[in-house]
Every structure is written in structure tokens, then in C-alpha cells.
Design a protein around this motif. Structure first.
Motif, mmCIF file in Angstrom:
data_model
loop_
_atom_site.group_PDB
_atom_site.id
_atom_site.type_symbol
_atom_site.label_atom_id
_atom_site.label_comp_id
_atom_site.label_asym_id
_atom_site.label_seq_id
_atom_site.Cartn_x
_atom_site.Cartn_y
_atom_site.Cartn_z
ATOM 1 N N ARG A 136 -4.761 -7.724 15.135
ATOM 2 C CA ARG A 136 -3.457 -7.629 15.773
ATOM 3 C C ARG A 136 -2.446 -6.864 14.924
ATOM 4 N NH1 ARG A 136 -2.124 -13.634 18.284
ATOM 5 N NH2 ARG A 136 -3.827 -13.706 19.807
ATOM 6 N N ALA A 137 -2.699 -6.756 13.638
ATOM 7 C CA ALA A 137 -1.747 -6.086 12.748
ATOM 8 C C ALA A 137 -1.728 -4.592 13.038
ATOM 9 C CB ALA A 137 -2.120 -6.333 11.290
ATOM 10 N N HIS A 138 -0.527 -4.019 13.093
ATOM 11 C CA HIS A 138 -0.422 -2.573 13.299
ATOM 12 C C HIS A 138 -0.789 -1.807 12.042
ATOM 13 C CE1 HIS A 138 2.731 -3.711 16.555
ATOM 14 N NE2 HIS A 138 1.500 -3.873 16.975
ATOM 15 N N ARG A 139 -0.428 -2.344 10.898
ATOM 16 C CA ARG A 139 -0.817 -1.769 9.621
ATOM 17 C C ARG A 139 -1.067 -2.907 8.632
ATOM 18 N NH1 ARG A 139 -0.055 3.731 8.228
ATOM 19 N NH2 ARG A 139 -0.567 4.900 10.083
ATOM 20 N N ILE A 140 -1.991 -2.676 7.692
ATOM 21 C CA ILE A 140 -2.273 -3.643 6.634
ATOM 22 C C ILE A 140 -2.011 -2.949 5.299
ATOM 23 C CG2 ILE A 140 -4.015 -5.114 5.566
ATOM 24 C CD1 ILE A 140 -5.451 -5.233 8.260
ATOM 25 N N LEU A 141 -1.130 -3.520 4.495
ATOM 26 C CA LEU A 141 -0.835 -2.983 3.172
ATOM 27 C C LEU A 141 -1.715 -3.677 2.141
ATOM 28 C CD1 LEU A 141 3.084 -2.851 3.244
ATOM 29 C CD2 LEU A 141 1.418 -1.263 4.211
ATOM 30 N N CYS A 142 -2.391 -2.894 1.321
ATOM 31 C CA CYS A 142 -3.293 -3.428 0.299
ATOM 32 C C CYS A 142 -2.819 -2.982 -1.079
ATOM 33 C CB CYS A 142 -4.734 -2.949 0.535
ATOM 34 S SG CYS A 142 -5.420 -3.429 2.132
ATOM 35 N N GLN A 143 -3.203 -3.758 -2.088
ATOM 36 C CA GLN A 143 -2.777 -3.449 -3.449
ATOM 37 C C GLN A 143 -3.698 -2.458 -4.148
ATOM 38 O OE1 GLN A 143 -2.711 -7.779 -4.321
ATOM 39 N NE2 GLN A 143 -0.769 -7.349 -5.318
ATOM 40 N N SER A 144 -4.879 -2.219 -3.609
ATOM 41 C CA SER A 144 -5.816 -1.294 -4.244
ATOM 42 C C SER A 144 -6.758 -0.742 -3.186
ATOM 43 C CB SER A 144 -6.630 -2.001 -5.340
ATOM 44 O OG SER A 144 -7.492 -2.973 -4.766
ATOM 45 N N GLU A 145 -7.384 0.400 -3.521
ATOM 46 C CA GLU A 145 -8.379 0.996 -2.630
ATOM 47 C C GLU A 145 -9.544 0.030 -2.423
ATOM 48 O OE1 GLU A 145 -8.508 3.762 -0.925
ATOM 49 O OE2 GLU A 145 -6.646 4.703 -1.616
ATOM 50 N N ARG A 351 1.045 4.263 -14.435
ATOM 51 C CA ARG A 351 1.995 5.215 -13.847
ATOM 52 C C ARG A 351 2.269 4.963 -12.360
ATOM 53 N NH1 ARG A 351 2.433 10.246 -11.438
ATOM 54 N NH2 ARG A 351 4.238 11.442 -12.134
ATOM 55 N N PRO A 352 1.264 4.734 -11.498
ATOM 56 C CA PRO A 352 1.583 4.517 -10.082
ATOM 57 C C PRO A 352 2.416 3.264 -9.831
ATOM 58 C CG PRO A 352 -0.755 5.004 -10.382
ATOM 59 C CD PRO A 352 -0.188 4.759 -11.739
ATOM 60 N N PHE A 353 2.411 2.314 -10.792
ATOM 61 C CA PHE A 353 3.148 1.062 -10.603
ATOM 62 C C PHE A 353 4.596 1.155 -11.092
ATOM 63 C CE2 PHE A 353 -1.354 0.111 -11.215
ATOM 64 C CZ PHE A 353 -1.633 -0.685 -10.110
ATOM 65 N N ASP A 354 4.954 2.266 -11.748
ATOM 66 C CA ASP A 354 6.310 2.391 -12.271
ATOM 67 C C ASP A 354 7.307 2.282 -11.124
ATOM 68 O OD1 ASP A 354 8.275 2.671 -14.119
ATOM 69 O OD2 ASP A 354 8.054 4.830 -14.369
ATOM 70 N N GLN A 440 -6.026 11.089 -8.416
ATOM 71 C CA GLN A 440 -4.616 11.421 -8.629
ATOM 72 C C GLN A 440 -3.860 11.429 -7.305
ATOM 73 O OE1 GLN A 440 -3.703 14.892 -11.103
ATOM 74 N NE2 GLN A 440 -5.709 14.721 -12.060
ATOM 75 N N PHE A 441 -4.461 12.018 -6.280
ATOM 76 C CA PHE A 441 -3.822 12.058 -4.964
ATOM 77 C C PHE A 441 -3.634 10.644 -4.424
ATOM 78 C CE2 PHE A 441 -5.278 16.618 -3.723
ATOM 79 C CZ PHE A 441 -4.233 17.137 -4.470
ATOM 80 N N ALA A 442 -4.671 9.815 -4.557
ATOM 81 C CA ALA A 442 -4.572 8.449 -4.035
ATOM 82 C C ALA A 442 -3.476 7.671 -4.753
ATOM 83 C CB ALA A 442 -5.915 7.739 -4.182
ATOM 84 N N GLU A 447 -2.045 12.593 0.822
ATOM 85 C CA GLU A 447 -3.230 12.718 1.658
ATOM 86 C C GLU A 447 -3.887 14.077 1.423
ATOM 87 O OE1 GLU A 447 -1.885 12.107 5.630
ATOM 88 O OE2 GLU A 447 -0.982 10.172 5.181
ATOM 89 N N PHE A 448 -5.195 14.122 1.595
ATOM 90 C CA PHE A 448 -5.929 15.385 1.443
ATOM 91 C C PHE A 448 -6.744 15.639 2.694
ATOM 92 C CE2 PHE A 448 -9.861 17.666 0.280
ATOM 93 C CZ PHE A 448 -9.291 18.876 -0.096
#
Length: 777
Positions: A136-145, A351-354, A440-442, A447-448
Motif C-alpha cells: 500500500r505504500a507509495h514509496r518506501i525509504l530505506c537506510q541502505s541499498e 560523507r553521504p551522512f553529512d 559514488q552515484f548511489a 541516477e544513471f
């Protein structure tokens, strides 16, 4: 501000664990010009509740159980009618998902996951219910791939509906607090540390999944080797009595502290020697990230794939072989054996968590409306969609399978725009990207898209792939780099309407008569053309491939690294991989693909003319050359080095993703190109305070102050190039340093990445305004 995005965040309370702190931090740092932020709290605040800014609207439901919150929460939602409802914790997600059919038509439901679901949810029935609800969720946010892949693989949820967003950590504040306390070499009187050989710390609620029982058993083993060590476990919870009993049973009560929940963990982190994460199940633990920001060495169990991926092979981290007391003890002992050599670390994985980057990633995730399902009964487009469409850009490049100056500039531009809140997609006409670049992109939320064209830019399969993507994503801007991508983007306007199309010339060579004819033919389909150098712009005007009113110069931009760190690295002894090297070395560095335009034969001949062991500054120096790059000429160039008798002093490094260590250990940089647009290697060399010797190629001359930051030699003249190199080597170290600093100052004034990004954003916005104006008139 009537078109702001109305966002309702749902958490149990302020204060307490990591999930609550993450959502509170996001609420406090989102841009109030874009978001109207509301925060719904189930229960009263816990200790350590933060003070939120005035623009965050707090709604207290004042119930003590989640199941009792359904009716007051639904009333709040129907009164507010938010654009987005975001549930911030696992046990609230079920409530939000159950209420989804009753939500207002314009409300999009986002669910944030903060654990590895396959480990946390036992039994087939529970998993079936979990899957049924989460569809039912439109989007799911996750903390890691890894967390997203777990949901897709084990629960068959649509991977395209998941977005990876990092936890925000204020690294600068934590690092400053830690360094200040560490430099003081004093323990605050409020902390019950005693004099100990090692101080270990763990932070988390005292529950089964956090594995503190494993930690106590492992620490008892570590005490056998380090009897003066001490452990502090910060936190509270239902397992506190049993953990205290286990501590007494192991007879380590004198060495283990249970201070309870702490509002401020910074003093503890700054005075500890080692952080331990002993969890059985984890998502992305905030406490570990904060410990890493404080510079602490880290020990952790492999409690989630995301954690393993982040920490494996990272300096200053030790992963246990499995989730057991014995494995954790072995990792702790290995770390303790190293602590005396390096007590603090700069953890690059942070770095991504800054905070600025992470909040930008959160804003991009919240503004990703073009892919969000729009309900059939919704009669108006959300404000979020209007705002997101203006910030959607595609950067086109022929390929990223081989990286040169233009490709590196596209990567820097993508990363910079993404950090500023743009939704960026890098589009390669052919080829894929390396694993490191993909990571790096992720991390930057870029997006690639690979069009996989096999017949240059006219392959119809690539056109169809890009057409499908544009119809779905509706980018506002196509920005193409290099000729094939420019022709593709321009001609694409014949089959799909795109608001703005522009392209960038990266060379002073405009190409063959056929290429120039294609530029002129497609010129009406380009809104603007930029060149990376004045020389490139003049060449384009002379060839009449662009009109002056459509052309501007936007130079390449580079990050300016920290000068004290560079000086320290440059002055440190060069660590050569050649074991037989005994005398000090003067190290030249050349960078660029091994292709005719770079004229490496002239460079090798110039290097051969230098004395191999000259008497400089009263000491003999062995002269060496490192060449970073790869390409079709490598076999012939290696053969030429053998023929010239310099093969033993020339190292072929191949393509290098990270150039920083090469610049840090080099003494000077040399470039022998026949022509250039605006060479990245001369910009980067000067940014690292290195003297530069180069040929007088158009574009190159714009990056060097002759006799101040380097020397220039005629193109193709090996003797003149060798003399210029010898002039740099004959200078004293102080003189070379002054030359390097002059170059760095010049580059920082004219080519720093942030001002260049400002120029790009101003140009994009101007072109968008012009398009809107022309469409309305």
C-alpha cells in the motif's frame, strides 16, 4: 507560501532512540521555503528531546499506545490534508498502512524502514501480512541499498518504489567536540571513567536485538589480555536487570559501567578509545555513525548487509566474523592491538551522512513526485510536482566506460548539483559504469541511465529507451557534453518536447567539416552552448558553429582540497612500490588517456633528456615519471620507453579513479598535449600546490601563470619541454612551494567548483525563465 509541500512526519515521541532523532533532525533542517513541516507525536517526550525550530508545527496526540492513536491521527490527517505523510518507525508503519484507504486523495504515503526486515520478522504469517500492508505504500525509504534489496528479494516488493536516504549526522559539530576534548587530555568530572588502559563504549537501548549480552561475554575474554580495560554501555531498556546479573556472574562489575540513558553522548565519545556495536539485528545505527564522526575506531558484528558493505575494508573498522561472543572478542582484541598506533580516524564512508548532503538527499526523496502514483480521484496536481519538475536535469555524455577530463567534469557537476537539491540523472549513450563510480552515484543519490547504443548516436534502440525515460521522468533540462551527445540531445527535440537543451564544448578542436556541418544544422534546436575555455569559445565562433548570443564560457570546476593536509602529504617521504629505490626521488606525474592528442612520445623523449641522477640542492635525486591513464597507445609508448632506456624509471599506473594520492606524492606535473579544452590535470595539480610544466596548447595556457605557477614550452618540442622540466627541478624546495601556492591561489579564484556550480545554476534558471516567457507570449 501557498504552494509549499505540506509534510506530516509521524514518530512515537521526541527524545529516545536513533529513529526518533533522525526524524527530528530532518524536521528541523528541511527547507521551510519548500516544506510546511508538521510533526505528529504519539506519546509524551522522552529525556533528551531536542528543541525544534519555530516553523516545525508539533501535534501531540497524547496517547500511550500506538493502537489508541488511530482515531486522533486520522482526524489530524483529515484536518491538515498533507501532501505527504511519512511514518518514521517500523511499529508505526503498520498503523499508517492500515489507514491508507482512509487518507485524503492528495496525500502520498511514505514509509521509512530502519531495520533489516528479513531478520526482524519471523514466521510465514507475519511476513505475508507485512508484504500485504507494504504494497500500500507509495514509496518506501530505506537506510541502505542492502535494506532495499532485502525488501525486494525476500518480500517481493517493487524495488522501483524504494529510495535509499542516509541518516543525517552533523559531522562537523561532533568532530569539533571530539577533537577539543581529545586535545584537552582530560576527562570531565561528570563522567565516571577511571584510569584504564582502554576505554570501550557501546550505545543503544538494552534489548535482545542490540546484543549487549554478547558484548559482556566478549569483553570478559578481552579482559584476560587487557585487565585494565573498561567498558561503558549507555542506554536503558527491559534487559537492564538481566545484563546487570550477567555482569556480576562474569565477575566484571568493576570494569563495566551502566550509566543509563544519556542526553549528550559527545563527552563519552570524545573520551573513549573504541566504539563497539554488538547488535544481532540492525539497520544503519545512528550511534555508530556518531562515533565514527567523532573519529573513534569501530568494532561491529555483521548485523546487516548494509553495515557490512559500509565497514568492510574501511580503515579503522573491525568486523566480527559472525554474530557471536567469540567472534566479537577476536575483533575487539584486534582493534585494541592497533589503537596505540592510530587512536583517531577520518572515516571516509561518512560523507553521504553529512548533514547538508543527507538533508539534500531527503529533500530529493520527498520531491520525487513524477514517479509517485497519482490517485484517480485527485483533481489537482500537487505543488510538489510543480516544484520538482524545475529541478530535474539529465546530463548526457557519450560514455563513462572510459574517464577523461570531460567525463570527470560531468561527474563533479552531477555530484555538485545533487548536493544542491537537483534531481540528477547521468545518461551515457553507450557503455556502463564501474562499480566504484556506481557506488559514488548511489551515495550522492544520482541516477544513471545507460542507453546501450551500438551504432553511435543514431542507434534507434537508444532513442526509444531515452524517449520512454523522458515521458516518465519529464526532465526540465538536457545538458549534453561532447559532440555525439550534443547532436543526440538537439535532434531529440524533434521527437519529444524538452523545455531546455544546451551543450558544452570541451575542446578547441571543433572537428571535421562533417562535424561542423552537423553543429550548424542542429543549432536551432539548442537553447545555449557553453565552452570550457575562452580559446574553445573563440574556435567555435571562428568555425561559425554557434552564434555569439547563444555562447558563453563556463570553465571546468574542481574541489579545492585542504592545504595543510596537502603540505603534510607532500613533505612526507615518497613510498615507492619499487623496493630497490634508495636515493630520494623527484617524481613527475602525467595524467590523461594514452591517445595521440596527449603527445606522450614528446613527453617520453623530454624525460629521457633529463639526467637520471642529477645533483640538485646538494643531494643526488633519482628522477622518475608516473603516468596515470590508459588507452590505445600504451603498447607503442611502453616500447618507446624501452628504446629510450627509461623504462625502469617510468611507471604506467593505468586508469586511476582516485588521483589525490598521486598528486600528494608528486613533486611536479607535466602535460605535453597537442591541444586541450581546459585540462583537468593542470587545474588539479595547481589545487594541490604543485608546479606545472605544459605545452602552449590552447586552453592549457589559460590555467597556468607562466613563470609564476609553472612553465610553458612549444608544442612538440621535446628539448624545450625537457629544459622547462629541468628548470623546475633546479629550483629550491621553497621556490617550488611558492610556485605551487601561486598556482593554487589562481585556481581557487577562477576554477573552484562552488562558484562554477553557481554559474551553472544561474544559467539553467535563466534558460528556464526564458522558455516560460516565450511559451506564455
Amino acid at each position: 507560501m501557498t504552494d509549499r509541500v505540506r509534510l506530516l512526519l509521524l514518530i512515537p515521541h521526541l527524545g529516545g532512540g536513533g529513529a526518533e532523532r533522525v526524524i527530528a533532525c530532518v524536521a528541523a533542517n528541511l527547507d521551510p521555503a519548500i516544506f510546511e513541516v508538521h510533526l505528529a507525536l504519539i506519546a509524551d517526550d522522552f529525556p533528551g528531546a531536542p528543541t525544534l525550530p519555530a516553523w516545525v508545527n508539533v501535534h501531540r496526540l497524547r496517547v500511550q499506545r500506538v493502537r489508541r492513536a488511530a482515531w486522533p491521527l486520522l482526524q489530524l490527517i483529515r484536518n491538515l490534508r498533507p501532501t505527504i505523510l511519512l511514518s518514521g518507525m517500523v511499529h508505526l508503519n503498520s498503523l499508517a498502512l492500515l489507514l491508507e484507504p482512509l487518507l485524503p486523495a492528495q496525500t502520498t504515503l511514505l514509509i521509512r524502514h530502519n531495520t533489516t526486515a528479513s531478520l526482524a520478522i519471523p514466521g510465514k504469517l507475519h511476513r505475508l501480512i507485512f508484504t500485504w500492508l507494504h504494497r500500500r505504500a507509495h514509496r518506501i525509504l530505506c537506510q541502505s541499498e542492502a535494506m532495499a534489496e532485502d525488501l525486494a528479494t525476500n518480500f517481493h516488493l517493487d524495488r522501483k518504489r524504494m529510495i535509499v536516504v542516509p541518516n543525517p549526522i552533523d559531522i562537523a559539530v561532533l568532530r569539533r567536540q571530539s577533537l577539543a576534548q581529545h586535545a584537552a587530555l582530560a576527562t570531565p568530572a561528570s563522567l565516571p571513567w577511571r584510569t584504564a588502559s582502554f576505554r570501550l563504549i557501546a550505545i543503544g537501548r538494552l534489548s535482545d536485538e542490540k546484543g549487549h549480552d554478547l558484548l559482556l561475554n566478549a569483553f570478559a575474554q578481552a579482559l584476560a589480555k587487557h585487565p585494565a580495560a573498561q567498558l561503558a554501555i549507555l542506554g536503558d531498556g527491559s534487559r537492564r536487570p538481566s545484563l546487570l546479573a550477567l555482569r556480576n556472574q562474569l565477575r566484571i562489575e568493576d570494569s563495566v559501567l551502566f550509566p543509563g540513558f544519556q542526553d549528550d553522548v559527545a563527552p563519552w565519545l570524545s573520551t573513549a578509545d573504541l566504539f563497539v556495536q554488538p547488535s544481532r539485528i540492525e539497520g544503519m545505527p545512528n550511534a555508530l555513525l556518531e562515533a565514527a564522526a567523532s573519529g573513534l575506531p569501530l568494532v561491529a558484528t555483521p548485523s546487516s548487509d548494509g553495515l557490512v558493505h559500509m565497514l568492510r575494508h574501511a580503515p579503522g573498522t573491525w568486523l566480527a566474523q559472525d554474530i557471536s561472543a567469540d567472534a566479537l572478542a577476536a575483533a575487539m582484541l584486534a582493534a585494541m592491538d592497533t589503537l596505540r598506533q592510530q587512536p583517531r580516524y577520518e572515516h571516509d564512508f561518512l560523507r553521504p551522512f553529512d548533514l547538508p548532503l543527507a538533508i539534500a538527499a531527503w529533500q530529493r526523496a520527498l520531491l520525487k513526485s513524477p514517479n509517485m502514483p497519482v490517485r484517480k480521484d485527485s483533481c489537482q496536481q500537487p505543488a510538489i510536482a510543480r516544484r520538482a519538475s524545475v529541478k530535474r536535469i539529465a546530463l548526457l555524455i557519450p560514455t563513462l566506460a572510459q574517464i577523461g577530463g570531460a567525463e570527470r567534469q560531468v561527474i563533479l557537476l552531477a555530484q555538485g548539483l545533487a548536493a544542491r537539491g537537483w534531481r540528477v540523472t547521468v545518461v551515457a549513450l553507450s557503455g556502463q559504469v564501474s562499480d566504484s563510480l556506481s557506488s559514488q552515484f548511489a551515495a550522492a543519490e544520482i541516477e544513471f541511465l545507460a542507453l546501450e547504443m551500438r551504432k553511435a548516436w543514431i542507434d534507434p534502440r537508444g532513442w526509444l529507451r531515452f524517449l520512454r525515460w523522458c515521458r516518465l521522468e519529464r526532465p526540465a533540462i538536457l545538458h549534453a557534453h561532447l559532440p555525439h551527445a550534443a547532436w543526440f540531445a538537439r535532434c531529440f527535440r524533434l521527437v519529444h518536447r524538452v523545455p531546455v537543451v544546451l551543450d558544452t564544448l570541451h575542446s578547441t578542436r571543433i572537428g571535421s567539416p562533417r562535424a561542423q556541418w552537423l553543429y550548424r544544422l542542429t543549432s536551432p534546436f539548442a537553447d545555449h552552448v557553453t565552452a570550457v575555455s575562452r580559446a574553445g569559445a573563440d574556435a567555435a565562433l571562428a568555425a561559425k558553429i554557434v552564434s555569439a548570443h547563444k555562447l558563453s564560457v563556463v570553465p571546468n570546476g574542481i574541489p579545492i582540497p585542504d592545504l595543510p593536509a596537502i603540505k603534510s602529504a607532500i613533505k612526507s617521504p615518497i613510498k615507492s612500490e619499487i623496493k630497490s629505490e634508495i636515493p630520494p626521488t623527484f617524481l613527475w606525474l602525467a595524467a590523461g588517456r594514452l591517445a595521440p592528442v596527449k603527445d606522450y612520445p614528446t613527453l617520453l623523449r623530454a624525460f629521457a633528456l633529463l639526467p637520471s641522477n642529477p645533483q640538485l640542492e646538494a643531494d643526488p635525486l633519482e628522477v622518475r615519471l608516473e603516468i596515470a591513464g590508459d588507452g590505445p597507445q600504451r603498447p607503442s609508448l611502453e616500447a618507446l620507453a624501452e628504446e629510450l632506456g627509461i623504462a625502469s624509471r617510468v611507471r604506467w599506473l593505468g586508469f586511476c579513479v582516485d588521483m589525490a594520492p598521486l598528486y600528494a606524492r608528486a613533486n611536479a606535473v607535466v602535460l605535453a598535449s597537442l591541444w586541450e579544452g581546459l585540462p583537468m590535470c593542470t587545474l588539479e595539480a595547481a589545487a594541490y600546490s604543485l608546479p606545472v610544466v605544459a605545452t602552449r596548447a590552447q586552453g592549457t595556457t589559460e590555467t597556468i601563470l607562466e613563470a609564476e605557477s609553472g612553465f610553458l614550452a612549444p608544442i612538440g618540442d621535446a628539448r624545450a619541454l625537457s629544459d622547462a622540466m629541468a628548470s623546475v627541478m633546479a629550483m629550491t624546495e621553497d621556490a617550488r612551494n611558492r610556485m605551487g601556492i601561486a598556482g593554487r591561489s589562481f585556481i581557487a579564484r577562477n576554477y573552484a567548483i562552488e562558484p562554477v556550480l553557481n554559474t551553472w545554476e544561474e544559467l539553467y534558471q535563466r534558460l528556464l525563465r526564458q522558455r516560460v516567457h516565450s511559451a506564455s507570449s
